[in-house]
Design a protein around this motif. Structure first.
Motif, PDB file in Angstrom:
ATOM      1  N   SER A 371      37.711  47.432  43.229  1.00 55.43           N
ATOM      2  CA  SER A 371      38.132  48.095  42.000  1.00 55.43           C
ATOM      3  C   SER A 371      38.944  47.154  41.122  1.00 55.43           C
ATOM      4  O   SER A 371      38.810  47.156  39.893  1.00 55.43           O
ATOM      5  CB  SER A 371      38.969  49.335  42.325  1.00 55.43           C
ATOM      6  OG  SER A 371      38.318  50.179  43.231  1.00 55.43           O
ATOM      7  N   ALA A 372      39.820  46.359  41.744  1.00 53.99           N
ATOM      8  CA  ALA A 372      40.658  45.393  41.034  1.00 53.99           C
ATOM      9  C   ALA A 372      40.583  44.068  41.775  1.00 53.99           C
ATOM     10  O   ALA A 372      40.878  44.012  42.978  1.00 53.99           O
ATOM     11  CB  ALA A 372      42.096  45.890  40.953  1.00 53.99           C
ATOM     12  N   SER A 373      40.175  43.002  41.087  1.00 49.84           N
ATOM     13  CA  SER A 373      39.979  41.694  41.725  1.00 49.84           C
ATOM     14  C   SER A 373      41.166  40.782  41.444  1.00 49.84           C
ATOM     15  O   SER A 373      41.628  40.686  40.299  1.00 49.84           O
ATOM     16  CB  SER A 373      38.698  41.039  41.198  1.00 49.84           C
ATOM     17  OG  SER A 373      37.569  41.833  41.493  1.00 49.84           O
ATOM     18  N   TYR A 374      41.612  40.090  42.485  1.00 50.51           N
ATOM     19  CA  TYR A 374      42.721  39.151  42.379  1.00 50.51           C
ATOM     20  C   TYR A 374      42.421  37.915  43.227  1.00 50.51           C
ATOM     21  O   TYR A 374      42.913  37.767  44.340  1.00 50.51           O
ATOM     22  CB  TYR A 374      44.032  39.800  42.838  1.00 50.51           C
ATOM     23  CG  TYR A 374      44.597  40.815  41.872  1.00 50.51           C
ATOM     24  CD1 TYR A 374      45.611  40.487  40.981  1.00 50.51           C
ATOM     25  CD2 TYR A 374      44.097  42.121  41.838  1.00 50.51           C
ATOM     26  CE1 TYR A 374      46.127  41.418  40.090  1.00 50.51           C
ATOM     27  CE2 TYR A 374      44.598  43.061  40.948  1.00 50.51           C
ATOM     28  CZ  TYR A 374      45.614  42.702  40.080  1.00 50.51           C
ATOM     29  OH  TYR A 374      46.118  43.626  39.189  1.00 50.51           O
ATOM     30  N   ASP A 375      41.582  37.030  42.695  1.00 50.83           N
ATOM     31  CA  ASP A 375      41.341  35.754  43.353  1.00 50.83           C
ATOM     32  C   ASP A 375      42.407  34.773  42.898  1.00 50.83           C
ATOM     33  O   ASP A 375      42.635  34.609  41.696  1.00 50.83           O
ATOM     34  CB  ASP A 375      39.951  35.227  43.003  1.00 50.83           C
ATOM     35  CG  ASP A 375      38.854  36.047  43.663  1.00 50.83           C
ATOM     36  OD1 ASP A 375      38.913  36.221  44.893  1.00 50.83           O
ATOM     37  OD2 ASP A 375      37.955  36.522  42.954  1.00 50.83           O
ATOM     38  N   LYS A 376      43.045  34.096  43.853  1.00 53.11           N
ATOM     39  CA  LYS A 376      44.148  33.213  43.479  1.00 53.11           C
ATOM     40  C   LYS A 376      43.621  31.944  42.822  1.00 53.11           C
ATOM     41  O   LYS A 376      42.597  31.386  43.210  1.00 53.11           O
ATOM     42  CB  LYS A 376      45.029  32.894  44.680  1.00 53.11           C
ATOM     43  CG  LYS A 376      44.411  32.033  45.751  1.00 53.11           C
ATOM     44  CD  LYS A 376      45.428  31.763  46.857  1.00 53.11           C
ATOM     45  CE  LYS A 376      44.812  30.908  47.961  1.00 53.11           C
ATOM     46  NZ  LYS A 376      45.789  30.644  49.045  1.00 53.11           N
ATOM     47  N   ILE A 377      44.359  31.526  41.801  1.00 54.63           N
ATOM     48  CA  ILE A 377      44.098  30.284  41.082  1.00 54.63           C
ATOM     49  C   ILE A 377      45.267  29.355  41.374  1.00 54.63           C
ATOM     50  O   ILE A 377      46.432  29.734  41.167  1.00 54.63           O
ATOM     51  CB  ILE A 377      43.978  30.521  39.563  1.00 54.63           C
ATOM     52  CG1 ILE A 377      42.815  31.458  39.247  1.00 54.63           C
ATOM     53  CG2 ILE A 377      43.840  29.201  38.824  1.00 54.63           C
ATOM     54  CD1 ILE A 377      41.444  30.867  39.473  1.00 54.63           C
ATOM     55  N   THR A 378      44.960  28.156  41.845  1.00 56.88           N
ATOM     56  CA  THR A 378      46.023  27.234  42.237  1.00 56.88           C
ATOM     57  C   THR A 378      45.875  25.887  41.544  1.00 56.88           C
ATOM     58  O   THR A 378      44.788  25.476  41.143  1.00 56.88           O
ATOM     59  CB  THR A 378      46.042  27.019  43.764  1.00 56.88           C
ATOM     60  OG1 THR A 378      44.756  26.545  44.188  1.00 56.88           O
ATOM     61  CG2 THR A 378      46.370  28.309  44.501  1.00 56.88           C
ATOM     62  N   MET A 379      47.000  25.199  41.435  1.00 48.01           N
ATOM     63  CA  MET A 379      47.037  23.796  40.992  1.00 48.01           C
ATOM     64  C   MET A 379      47.978  23.067  41.941  1.00 48.01           C
ATOM     65  O   MET A 379      49.156  23.437  42.056  1.00 48.01           O
ATOM     66  CB  MET A 379      47.529  23.672  39.549  1.00 48.01           C
ATOM     67  CG  MET A 379      47.724  22.229  39.095  1.00 48.01           C
ATOM     68  SD  MET A 379      48.369  22.081  37.408  1.00 48.01           S
ATOM     69  CE  MET A 379      46.832  22.037  36.496  1.00 48.01           C
ATOM     70  N   GLY A 380      47.453  22.086  42.641  1.00 49.66           N
ATOM     71  CA  GLY A 380      48.270  21.362  43.607  1.00 49.66           C
ATOM     72  C   GLY A 380      48.836  22.246  44.692  1.00 49.66           C
ATOM     73  O   GLY A 380      49.942  22.008  45.190  1.00 49.66           O
ATOM     74  N   GLY A 381      48.091  23.282  45.062  1.00 43.46           N
ATOM     75  CA  GLY A 381      48.537  24.192  46.118  1.00 43.46           C
ATOM     76  C   GLY A 381      49.437  25.315  45.654  1.00 43.46           C
ATOM     77  O   GLY A 381      49.733  26.239  46.424  1.00 43.46           O
ATOM     78  N   LYS A 382      49.877  25.303  44.395  1.00 46.95           N
ATOM     79  CA  LYS A 382      50.749  26.352  43.858  1.00 46.95           C
ATOM     80  C   LYS A 382      49.921  27.389  43.114  1.00 46.95           C
ATOM     81  O   LYS A 382      49.044  27.047  42.321  1.00 46.95           O
ATOM     82  CB  LYS A 382      51.779  25.733  42.904  1.00 46.95           C
ATOM     83  CG  LYS A 382      52.679  26.760  42.219  1.00 46.95           C
ATOM     84  CD  LYS A 382      53.493  26.116  41.108  1.00 46.95           C
ATOM     85  CE  LYS A 382      54.273  27.173  40.326  1.00 46.95           C
ATOM     86  NZ  LYS A 382      54.974  26.588  39.155  1.00 46.95           N
ATOM     87  N   VAL A 383      50.199  28.675  43.370  1.00 44.85           N
ATOM     88  CA  VAL A 383      49.504  29.745  42.654  1.00 44.85           C
ATOM     89  C   VAL A 383      49.982  29.756  41.206  1.00 44.85           C
ATOM     90  O   VAL A 383      51.180  29.898  40.925  1.00 44.85           O
ATOM     91  CB  VAL A 383      49.746  31.117  43.312  1.00 44.85           C
ATOM     92  CG1 VAL A 383      49.116  32.228  42.482  1.00 44.85           C
ATOM     93  CG2 VAL A 383      49.190  31.145  44.723  1.00 44.85           C
ATOM     94  N   VAL A 384      49.025  29.604  40.272  1.00 43.11           N
ATOM     95  CA  VAL A 384      49.359  29.568  38.837  1.00 43.11           C
ATOM     96  C   VAL A 384      48.654  30.675  38.061  1.00 43.11           C
ATOM     97  O   VAL A 384      48.721  30.723  36.834  1.00 43.11           O
ATOM     98  CB  VAL A 384      49.011  28.191  38.222  1.00 43.11           C
ATOM     99  CG1 VAL A 384      49.869  27.094  38.837  1.00 43.11           C
ATOM    100  CG2 VAL A 384      47.521  27.877  38.362  1.00 43.11           C
ATOM    101  N   GLY A 385      47.971  31.583  38.777  1.00 41.08           N
ATOM    102  CA  GLY A 385      47.308  32.677  38.081  1.00 41.08           C
ATOM    103  C   GLY A 385      46.311  33.403  38.945  1.00 41.08           C
ATOM    104  O   GLY A 385      46.222  33.174  40.166  1.00 41.08           O
ATOM    105  N   PHE A 386      45.565  34.305  38.322  1.00 46.93           N
ATOM    106  CA  PHE A 386      44.546  35.104  39.000  1.00 46.93           C
ATOM    107  C   PHE A 386      43.224  35.013  38.240  1.00 46.93           C
ATOM    108  O   PHE A 386      43.207  34.970  37.020  1.00 46.93           O
ATOM    109  CB  PHE A 386      44.929  36.590  39.043  1.00 46.93           C
ATOM    110  CG  PHE A 386      46.258  36.899  39.650  1.00 46.93           C
ATOM    111  CD1 PHE A 386      46.611  36.411  40.902  1.00 46.93           C
ATOM    112  CD2 PHE A 386      47.167  37.694  38.964  1.00 46.93           C
ATOM    113  CE1 PHE A 386      47.840  36.715  41.457  1.00 46.93           C
ATOM    114  CE2 PHE A 386      48.394  38.001  39.511  1.00 46.93           C
ATOM    115  CZ  PHE A 386      48.738  37.506  40.758  1.00 46.93           C
ATOM    116  N   SER A 387      42.131  35.047  38.984  1.00 45.93           N
ATOM    117  CA  SER A 387      40.812  35.324  38.422  1.00 45.93           C
ATOM    118  C   SER A 387      40.529  36.790  38.706  1.00 45.93           C
ATOM    119  O   SER A 387      40.627  37.233  39.853  1.00 45.93           O
ATOM    120  CB  SER A 387      39.754  34.434  39.068  1.00 45.93           C
ATOM    121  OG  SER A 387      38.453  34.854  38.720  1.00 45.93           O
TER     122      SER A 387
END
Length: 464
Positions: A371-387
């Motif tokens: 129903s709600a998607s939250y794929d993690k977006i990372t840069m250098g191992g740090k979470v910087v957002g969601f897809s």
């Protein structure tokens, strides 16, 4: 003792994140409309090249609000300004919880002085109904829920049909239907046109990022109006769009449809949780994706995260105002498009045919499985957002997703999207798999150049 409310369900579950990540509701279904009328590739092409007919009569809930306090109540629930919101106009209506996090969003039509029709996904419709029932407002309401996901052969009836005719040739088709030139309707304004000898309400809109109108009227006229549109569109190459391609238009035009409603915490929202039934969307929906937190509030989103910053107006009192005022002047995440690396996407598809590791299947053209998607977006191992909403655009020949990133992330940056669920979940839509890191490039919203450069100035084209 059986659970009667969302609050009961949460008390029994303990952790709302675990409850929603393991929901058994299954895939989100776009009901009644056939999956394809021709094939989803040609149906996607048509909204860029000729024209399309979107049948929106079944997948959205509606609530009609009338009465002397209708304007005041809805203004009190919305982050939007209601100044200059006169009859004959529509508005993208966004309510927040007391913490300033988004509950959902719908389109609000002001049909008359104190007559408002709200159309969209259930969370906002239900929040409006709760306030109409319990807030002491002098209003009446009539709710019409979305059609059953699986009617199982039973008749389906709605209050209203709703069609959109979109694309480069939409105006010519609409003029043929109208029997002459169309009235000059400004963006998100309404007027009347003629279809099959009937006067129908028309909204200037453009869901696919292309010009067109949305028309609606009594459901009893559904067959006659639809048949007239199909016949008028045939000489222009118009295609009817099935449920497979329908939702993917937003990948090109830039609307994130299904953030998690921010209702699971906060003492001010307890009365609402006690009012919501145990079988409500909020109690049965699912969270999917690689982002995992034990705190449900980490899944909440502000209007700024979703690109609704320009909507926030402090010219009226509304629920969540104090929290949003406290956010002013601070850095916010912003909405972007992610273009997925083709080689990495091909690894996922190849694992279905060969190799020892099985990656989470990517359905085409729409790839959401919760129903709600939250794929993690990372840069250098740090979470910087969601897809948050993913699929394939045949027009762009690319896997795309919509999401939100930290303020310092720049267009053109290459980030990492983790596809799949570490450790797996009990969702019926999730098979055993190994998560895979996929490179994604940060791109504009809307992704479609047509929509970005030609769309009416609106929330889709403006960012804070």
């Amino acid at each position: 003792m059986p659970a009667n409310s969302l609050e009961d369900v949460l008390r029994s579950a303990g952790n709302p994140v675990q409850m929603l990540r393991n929901s058994q509701i299954g895939a989100y279904v776009y009901p009644v409309v056939p999956p394809e009328f021709s094939n989803w590739r040609d149906e996607q092409r048509a909204w860029r090249e000729t024209a399309v007919l979107f049948d929106q009569s079944h997948h959205m809930a509606e609530i009609m609000v009338t009465g002397p306090d209708a304007y005041a109540m809805l203004e009190h629930l919305a982050i939007n300004s209601f100044a200059n919101f006169s009859a004959g106009k529509a508005k993208h209506f966004v309510p927040c919880s007391h913490s300033g996090h988004v509950i959902g969003d719908v389109i609000c039509f002001r049909l008359a002085e104190q007559e408002f029709l709200l159309v969209g996904r259930a969370p906002t419709i239900t929040w409006v109904q709760f306030n109409a029932e319990t807030g002491g407002w002098k209003v009446k309401f009539e709710r019409d829920d979305r059609s059953p996901s699986r009617p199982m052969g039973k008749p389906v009836m709605r209050k209203r049909y709703r069609f959109q005719i979109q694309g480069p040739k939409a105006e010519a088709i609409l003029e043929a239907l109208n029997g002459g030139p169309l009235p000059k309707i400004k963006f998100f304004n309404m007027d009347w046109i003629t279809i099959a000898g009937r006067q129908v309400r028309a909204l200037r809109h453009g869901m696919a990022g292309e010009p067109g109108l949305e028309v609606f009227g009594p459901y009893e006229d559904y067959d006659e109006i639809r048949a007239a549109i199909v016949a008028a569109g045939a000489p222009f190459g118009m295609r009817q769009v099935g449920s497979r391609a329908y939702a993917t238009n937003t990948l090109e035009s830039g609307w994130i449809p299904s953030p998690l409603p921010a209702v699971y915490t906060q003492p001010e929202m307890k009365a609402y949780r006690e009012w919501l039934p145990a079988d409500s969307y909020e109690a049965t929906g699912s969270i999917g994706g690689s982002f995992i937190s034990g705190n449900i509030e980490d899944y909440y989103l502000t209007p700024y995260d979703l690109g609704y910053g320009p909507f926030v107006k402090f010219d009226h009192d509304f629920i969540g105002r104090a929290a949003l005022e406290a956010m002013q002047g601070k850095a916010h995440r912003r909405k972007v498009t992610f273009a997925w690396n083709a080689e990495d996407v091909m690894k996922v598809h190849a694992s279905m045919l060969a190799g020892d590791e099985n990656y989470k299947a990517i359905d085409l053209p729409l790839s959401n499985y919760a129903s709600a998607s939250y794929d993690k977006i990372t840069m250098g191992g740090k979470v910087v957002g969601f897809s948050m909403f993913a699929g394939y655009s045949y027009n762009e020949r690319s896997m795309l997703s919509l999401g939100t990133v930290d303020a310092d992330i720049r267009e053109g940056d290459i980030l990492t999207l983790t596809w799949g669920e570490p450790g797996g979940t009990a969702k019926t839509t999730v098979e055993p798999h190994v998560p895979l890191d996929i490179r994604v490039k940060v791109a504009p919203v809307p992704y479609s150049r047509d929509a970005r450069e030609g769309y009416a100035e609106s929330w889709r084209t403006r960012q804070v």
